[in-house]
Design an enzyme around this catalytic site. Structure first.
Site, PDB file in Angstrom:
ATOM      1  N   ARG A  45       0.850  -1.202   0.000  1.00  0.00           N
ATOM      2  CA  ARG A  45       0.000   0.000   0.000  1.00  0.00           C
ATOM      3  C   ARG A  45       0.880   1.244   0.000  1.00  0.00           C
ATOM      4  O   ARG A  45       0.607   2.214  -0.698  1.00  0.00           O
ATOM      5  CB  ARG A  45      -0.960   0.011   1.201  1.00  0.00           C
ATOM      6  N   TYR A  97     -16.512  16.814 -14.735  1.00  0.00           N
ATOM      7  CA  TYR A  97     -17.001  15.441 -14.845  1.00  0.00           C
ATOM      8  C   TYR A  97     -18.183  15.204 -13.888  1.00  0.00           C
ATOM      9  O   TYR A  97     -18.143  15.619 -12.734  1.00  0.00           O
ATOM     10  CB  TYR A  97     -15.828  14.501 -14.525  1.00  0.00           C
ATOM     11  N   ASP A 169      -7.925  18.794 -13.804  1.00  0.00           N
ATOM     12  CA  ASP A 169      -8.202  17.450 -14.312  1.00  0.00           C
ATOM     13  C   ASP A 169      -7.856  17.481 -15.800  1.00  0.00           C
ATOM     14  O   ASP A 169      -8.535  18.113 -16.599  1.00  0.00           O
ATOM     15  CB  ASP A 169      -9.683  17.111 -14.069  1.00  0.00           C
ATOM     16  N   LYS A 194      -8.942   6.590 -19.431  1.00  0.00           N
ATOM     17  CA  LYS A 194      -9.241   7.167 -20.751  1.00  0.00           C
ATOM     18  C   LYS A 194      -7.990   7.128 -21.629  1.00  0.00           C
ATOM     19  O   LYS A 194      -7.491   6.061 -21.895  1.00  0.00           O
ATOM     20  CB  LYS A 194      -9.814   8.575 -20.564  1.00  0.00           C
TER      21      LYS A 194
END
Ligand SMILES: *Cc1c(COP(=O)(O)O)cnc(C)c1O
Length: 379
Positions: A45, A97, A169, A194
Site C-alpha cells: 500500500r 465530470y 483534471d 481514458k
C-alpha cells in the site's frame, strides 16, 4: 529526452535485476527488511515497484515532482479533496465530470467543504467567487461534453495571487496535448481509464504534484486512505502509456477528418470541437494545446433524431467513456450527464440532442462511411 522518448524510456522502464525491458508485475504485499526500517519497499500500500514505475513515468510526462497512482480517477480526485478540511471553500469549474459533481454534492459537502461553481473561462467570475475561506480552484479543460477551454495560465495566476491551490483534471487532453504544471498549476489529475490507459481495458487514476511540499501531503494521503492502483493494473497502465504519442497522433488526425466531414453535412447544426475556427475558444486552444484533441460534440438540425442516428451506427460504438482505440459515441443528456437535472443541463448548454463522439484510431474512411450510412438512414 523528448516526450515520445519519455513515454517509452521515462520513469522506471526496465528491470535492473534481469534486464527485462518491461517492468515485472511485483505481486507481493510485503517486503523483507534486512534490518528494522531498512528496505526500499515495506508494504505494497505504501509502495510497490510496479506502481512506482508508472508513478515515476507520469511525474516525468507532466513535468512534476512526483506521481501517484490510484484505483480509479475518482479515487484520485477523492484523495486530492482530502487535502482540505471542514469550512474550506473551493471554486469548481461549471463543466466538470459528472462523477466529480456527485462527489462534491453528496459526499464532500456533507463533510463540511463548501463550493462555488463558476465558468472558469470567466476570470472576473472566478475572482468574484474568492472569499476568506477559499483554498483552491478546481477545473477541467477541455470540458465535457462542450469542449470549452479555460486559460490555465490566467487561472493559476489568480490562484497564486490569493495563495490558492490550482488543480486541473487533464483527462481530456493528456500530457501529450497540454501540461498544466508548466502553466502554473499545483496538481494535475487524470482518469487514466481514458487516453493514458487507452485500450478500454483498465480503470485507474493518477495525480501529479508540482512541488515537494504538495508531494509529501499527497503521498501521505495516498497511503493513509489506501485507494492505490494494484500491480497488474499499474503494469497495464504503463504499457498503455508507451503508445500515447502514436495513439494521440492517430486520434487527432481522425478527429480533424471527421470535423471536416461533419462541417459539410447539412443535417449538422453545430459542432463543438476546439479545432473548429468558429469555436468560441479556438484561439486559446491553439495557444495552450498541442493539437485539438479527439473529442467532438455536435447537434443535428431540428427534426433529425439524434438517438436514431447513434443507434444506426455500426462501427462507432454506442457507449460511455472516451479516449479509447475504438470510436465511442453517446448522447450526454441520456447517458453520461443523465444524472444532472435537465434545467441545469440546459443552462450549461447541454441540449437533449447533443451527441458526443470520442474519435478512435480506426481507418478514417471506415468511420466516415459509418457516419454516412447513419445519416442516410435518418433522412
Ligand atoms: C472518467 C473521468 C473521471 C473519473 O475517472 P474514473 O477512472 O472513471 O474513476 C474523472 N474526470 C474525467 C474528466 C473523466 O473523464
Amino acid at each position: 529526452m523528448k516526450f515520445n522518448t519519455q513515454l517509452i524510456h521515462g520513469g522506471i522502464s526496465s528491470d535492473v535485476t534481469t534486464g527485462a525491458v518491461s517492468v515485472p508485475i511485483y505481486m507481493a504485499s510485503t517486503f523483507k527488511q534486512t534490518k528494522i526500517g531498512q528496505a526500499k519497499y515495506e508494504y505494497s500500500r505504501s509502495g510497490n515497484p510496479t506502481r512506482e514505475a508508472v508513478e515515476k513515468l507520469i511525474a516525468q510526462l507532466e513535468n512534476g515532482d512526483a506521481g501517484f497512482a490510484f484505483a480509479s480517477g475518482s479515487a484520485a480526485i477523492s484523495t486530492v479533496f482530502t487535502l482540505f478540511s471542514s469550512g474550506d471553500h473551493i471554486i469548481v469549474g461549471n463543466d466538470v465530470y459528472g462523477g466529480t459533481f456527485r462527489l462534491i454534492d453528496n459526499v464532500l459537502k456533507r463533510m463540511g467543504l463548501t463550493f462555488t461553481v463558476v465558468d472558469t473561462r470567466d476570470l472576473s467570475a472566478v475572482q468574484a467567487a474568492i472569499n476568506d475561506h477559499t483554498v483552491a480552484i478546481y477545473f477541467e479543460t477541455p470540458t465535457n461534453p462542450l469542449l470549452r477551454i479555460t486559460d490555465i495560465n490566467a487561472i493559476t495566476t489568480i490562484a497564486k495571487q490569493h495563495h490558492l491551490l490550482s488543480i486541473v483534471d487533464n483527462t481530456f487532453a493528456s500530457p501529450y496535448i497540454q501540461k498544466p504544471l508548466n502553466l502554473g498549476a499545483d496538481i494535475v489529475i487524470h482518469s487514466a481509464s481514458k487516453y493514458l490507459g487507452g485500450h478500454s481495458d483498465l480503470i485507474a487514476g493518477l495525480v501529479v504534484t508540482k512541488t515537494a511540499t504538495i508531494s509529501q501531503k499527497i503521498g501521505y494521503l495516498q497511503n493513509a486512505i489506501g485507494a492505490i492502483l494494484a500491480p497488474q493494473e499499474s503494469w497495464l497502465l504503463q504499457r498503455g502509456i508507451k503508445t500515447l504519442g502514436l495513439r494521440m497522433q492517430a486520434h487527432q488526425n481522425n478527429a480533424q477528418s471527421i470535423f471536416n466531414y461533419l462541417k459539410q453535412r447539412p443535417e449538422v447544426a453545430h459542432i463543438y470541437y476546439p479545432g473548429n475556427p468558429e469555436h468560441a475558444d479556438y484561439a486559446l486552444a491553439k495557444q495552450q494545446m498541442v493539437g485539438f484533441g479527439a473529442m467532438i460534440a455536435f447537434e443535428l438540425q431540428p427534426g433529425y433524431d439524434a438517438e436514431a442516428f447513434v443507434e444506426n451506427l455500426q462501427l462507432i460504438t454506442l457507449a460511455e467513456s472516451l479516449g479509447a482505440l475504438e470510436s465511442l459515441i453517446e448522447i450526454p443528456a441520456k447517458m453520461t450527464h443523465g444524472a444532472i437535472p435537465r434545467a441545469i443541463r440546459l443552462e450549461n448548454g447541454i441540449r437533449d440532442e447533443l451527441i458526443r463522439l470520442s474519435v478512435g484510431v480506426e481507418d478514417s474512411s471506415d468511420l466516415l462511411a459509418d457516419l454516412t450510412h447513419a445519416f442516410d438512414q435518418i433522412i
